[in-house]
Design a protein around this motif. Structure first.
Motif, PDB file in Angstrom:
ATOM      1  N   PHE A  47      -8.989   7.205  15.337  1.00 28.11           N
ATOM      2  CA  PHE A  47      -9.495   6.563  14.126  1.00 28.11           C
ATOM      3  C   PHE A  47      -9.434   5.055  14.337  1.00 28.11           C
ATOM      4  O   PHE A  47      -8.794   4.560  15.280  1.00 28.11           O
ATOM      5  N   PRO A  60      -5.418  -2.130   4.055  1.00 36.93           N
ATOM      6  CA  PRO A  60      -6.443  -1.252   4.648  1.00 36.93           C
ATOM      7  C   PRO A  60      -7.659  -2.035   5.121  1.00 36.93           C
ATOM      8  O   PRO A  60      -8.114  -2.962   4.451  1.00 36.93           O
ATOM      9  N   PHE A 106       0.700   4.151   1.446  1.00 31.90           N
ATOM     10  CA  PHE A 106       0.946   4.723   2.771  1.00 31.90           C
ATOM     11  C   PHE A 106       1.990   3.880   3.511  1.00 31.90           C
ATOM     12  O   PHE A 106       2.897   4.404   4.174  1.00 31.90           O
ATOM     13  N   GLN A 111      -0.763  11.113   9.771  1.00 34.57           N
ATOM     14  CA  GLN A 111      -1.633  11.674   8.736  1.00 34.57           C
ATOM     15  C   GLN A 111      -0.794  11.889   7.480  1.00 34.57           C
ATOM     16  O   GLN A 111       0.402  12.183   7.566  1.00 34.57           O
ATOM     17  N   TRP A 112      -1.446  11.764   6.300  1.00 28.95           N
ATOM     18  CA  TRP A 112      -0.737  12.036   5.046  1.00 28.95           C
ATOM     19  C   TRP A 112      -1.686  12.688   4.063  1.00 28.95           C
ATOM     20  O   TRP A 112      -2.905  12.749   4.282  1.00 28.95           O
ATOM     21  N   ASP A 113      -1.130  13.191   2.961  1.00 25.82           N
ATOM     22  CA  ASP A 113      -1.933  13.828   1.924  1.00 25.82           C
ATOM     23  C   ASP A 113      -2.003  12.977   0.663  1.00 25.82           C
ATOM     24  O   ASP A 113      -2.377  13.466  -0.403  1.00 25.82           O
ATOM     25  N   GLY A 114      -1.665  11.713   0.793  1.00 25.70           N
ATOM     26  CA  GLY A 114      -1.614  10.809  -0.355  1.00 25.70           C
ATOM     27  C   GLY A 114      -0.221  10.632  -0.912  1.00 25.70           C
ATOM     28  O   GLY A 114       0.028   9.705  -1.689  1.00 25.70           O
ATOM     29  N   HIS A 136       0.846  -1.179   0.000  1.00 25.22           N
ATOM     30  CA  HIS A 136       0.000   0.000   0.000  1.00 25.22           C
ATOM     31  C   HIS A 136       0.891   1.241   0.000  1.00 25.22           C
ATOM     32  O   HIS A 136       1.923   1.278   0.683  1.00 25.22           O
ATOM     33  N   ASN A 160      -6.254   2.157   7.789  1.00 21.63           N
ATOM     34  CA  ASN A 160      -7.595   2.153   7.194  1.00 21.63           C
ATOM     35  C   ASN A 160      -7.595   2.782   5.797  1.00 21.63           C
ATOM     36  O   ASN A 160      -8.646   2.973   5.204  1.00 21.63           O
ATOM     37  N   GLY A 161      -6.411   3.088   5.289  1.00 19.09           N
ATOM     38  CA  GLY A 161      -6.273   3.697   3.975  1.00 19.09           C
ATOM     39  C   GLY A 161      -5.916   5.161   4.073  1.00 19.09           C
ATOM     40  O   GLY A 161      -4.934   5.620   3.500  1.00 19.09           O
ATOM     41  N   ASP A 162      -6.724   5.922   4.818  1.00 20.69           N
ATOM     42  CA  ASP A 162      -6.470   7.345   5.019  1.00 20.69           C
ATOM     43  C   ASP A 162      -5.573   7.624   6.217  1.00 20.69           C
ATOM     44  O   ASP A 162      -4.888   8.646   6.265  1.00 20.69           O
ATOM     45  N   ARG A 163      -5.592   6.743   7.209  1.00 16.79           N
ATOM     46  CA  ARG A 163      -4.831   6.934   8.447  1.00 16.79           C
ATOM     47  C   ARG A 163      -4.052   5.669   8.764  1.00 16.79           C
ATOM     48  O   ARG A 163      -4.465   4.555   8.442  1.00 16.79           O
TER      49      ARG A 163
END
Length: 268
Positions: free
Chosen positions: A200, A152, A10, A109-112, A8, A77-80
Motif C-alpha cells: 500500500f 493520513p 489508527f 491492518q485494522w478494523d477501525g 489520528h 493512508n488512513g486505512d493502512r
C-alpha cells in the motif's frame, strides 16, 4: 510533516501498542488491541494472537525483561499504517548480559478499532551477530513525536507499481539512499520469483511485504561461501520512497535472512 491538532485514531492505537503494551510488557491489553483472529506474519509463518504469538512474546519478555521498542517512522493512508522501528534489549550471555539493537518494519491492518493483522520482519540475524560478538549496533535516533505529526496521506497507485516492479526486477539498490537490514548490500536471495503479500502507499511512500525465492548470494552472518547459489526463500518488508520522476529516492528494507541461515545450514 506538519503537526496535527489531534491524533489520528489508527496512530492512537499504535501508540498504545508501542508504549502501553510493548514497552510496558503488558499482554493483558490484547483484547483491546487485537481482534480475536489477529495474526502476525513473520519469517514466512503466521502466528495467531491467542496461541503462538502470545507465547512467543511472553518468552521474549521473560528472556529480555528490559526490552523496548523505538519508533523511527510511521506512514499512514488512513486505512493502512506502516511502522519502521527498532527493538533493543540486554539478553542473557555467558558473561552476564549482552546488548543488541535491531531493525524492523511492520505493515498493519485494522478494523477501525483494533488491529486485525500484521506483515512484519525483524533483523534477527543482526541481533544474533551482536549477541555473539558482544558489540551492539548503535540505536537509530527516535522520531521526536510520531503520534502528533503522522497524518493520513492519500495513496498513489503509480508509486506502488514502481516499487513493486523495482523489487521484481532486483533494482531496490538503485535508490539514491539504501539500507537493507544493517547494511547497504543486496538482498541475500536473488528475487527470481516474487510473491507480493501486502502493498500500500501513503503519498509516494510505499510499504511492501514480499516473499522472494531464488539463489542465495551471500551476506548472511554464519553461512559459509559454499552456500552461495543454493535455492532459498527470503521474506522482505520495505519502505520505498518513489520520486516524482518515478525513480527510487529511498529504500529501507528488513529481511528474514536469519531464516535463510537456518534453512541452508540444515540442508548442508
Amino acid at each position: 510533516m506538519p503537526a496535527s491538532d489531534r491524533m489520528h485514531p489508527f496512530v492512537a492505537l499504535m501508540r498504545r501498542y508501542c508504549i502501553d503494551y510493548t514497552n510496558s510488557h503488558d499482554q493483558s491489553l490484547y483484547p483491546e488491541l487485537f481482534t480475536d483472529d489477529y495474526v502476525v506474519r513473520i519469517n514466512g509463518v503466521g502466528l495467531p494472537q491467542a496461541t503462538a504469538y502470545a507465547q512467543a512474546v511472553a518468552d521474549l519478555f521473560a528472556e529480555a525483561p528490559g526490552l523496548g521498542l523505538t519508533v523511527h517512522e510511521l506512514v499512514l493512508n488512513g486505512d493502512r499504517l506502516c511502522m519502521r522501528f527498532s527493538e533493543h534489549a540486554a539478553f542473557p550471555a555467558p558473561d552476564g548480559r549482552r546488548l543488541a539493537a535491531w531493525s524492523g518494519i511492520g505493515l498493519y491492518q485494522w478494523d477501525g478499532e483494533r488491529l486485525t493483522g500484521n506483515h512484519v520482519e525483524q533483523d534477527f540475524a543482526s541481533r544474533r551477530a551482536q549477541l555473539a560478538s558482544g558489540v551492539p549496533q548503535p540505536l537509530e535516533p527516535p522520531h521526536l513525536d510520531p503520534w502528533m505529526t503522522t497524518v493520513p496521506v492519500a495513496p498513489v497507485p503509480e508509486a506502488e507499481a514502481v516499487a513493486r516492479q523495482a523489487l521484481v526486477d532486483d533494482r531496490l539498490l538503485d535508490a539514491a539512499a539504501v539500507r537493507v537490514d544493517d547494511g547497504a548490500g543486496p538482498l541475500a536471495v536473488a528475487p527470481e520469483e516474487v510473491v507480493v503479500n501486502d502493498i500500500f502507499s501513503a503519498g509516494r511512500r510505499v510499504a511492501i511485504h514480499a516473499t522472494c525465492r531464488g539463489a542465495y548470494r551471500g551476506g548472511v552472518p554464519g553461512l559459509d561461501d559454499d552456500a552461495r547459489g543454493r535455492p532459498a526463500e527470503l521474506q522482505v518488508a520495505a519502505l520505498v520512497l518513489v520520486a516524482d520522476d518515478g525513480t527510487l529516492a529511498d529504500v529501507r528494507a528488513v529481511t528474514s535472512r536469519d531464516v535463510v541461515r537456518s534453512a541452508l545450514r540444515r540442508r548442508r
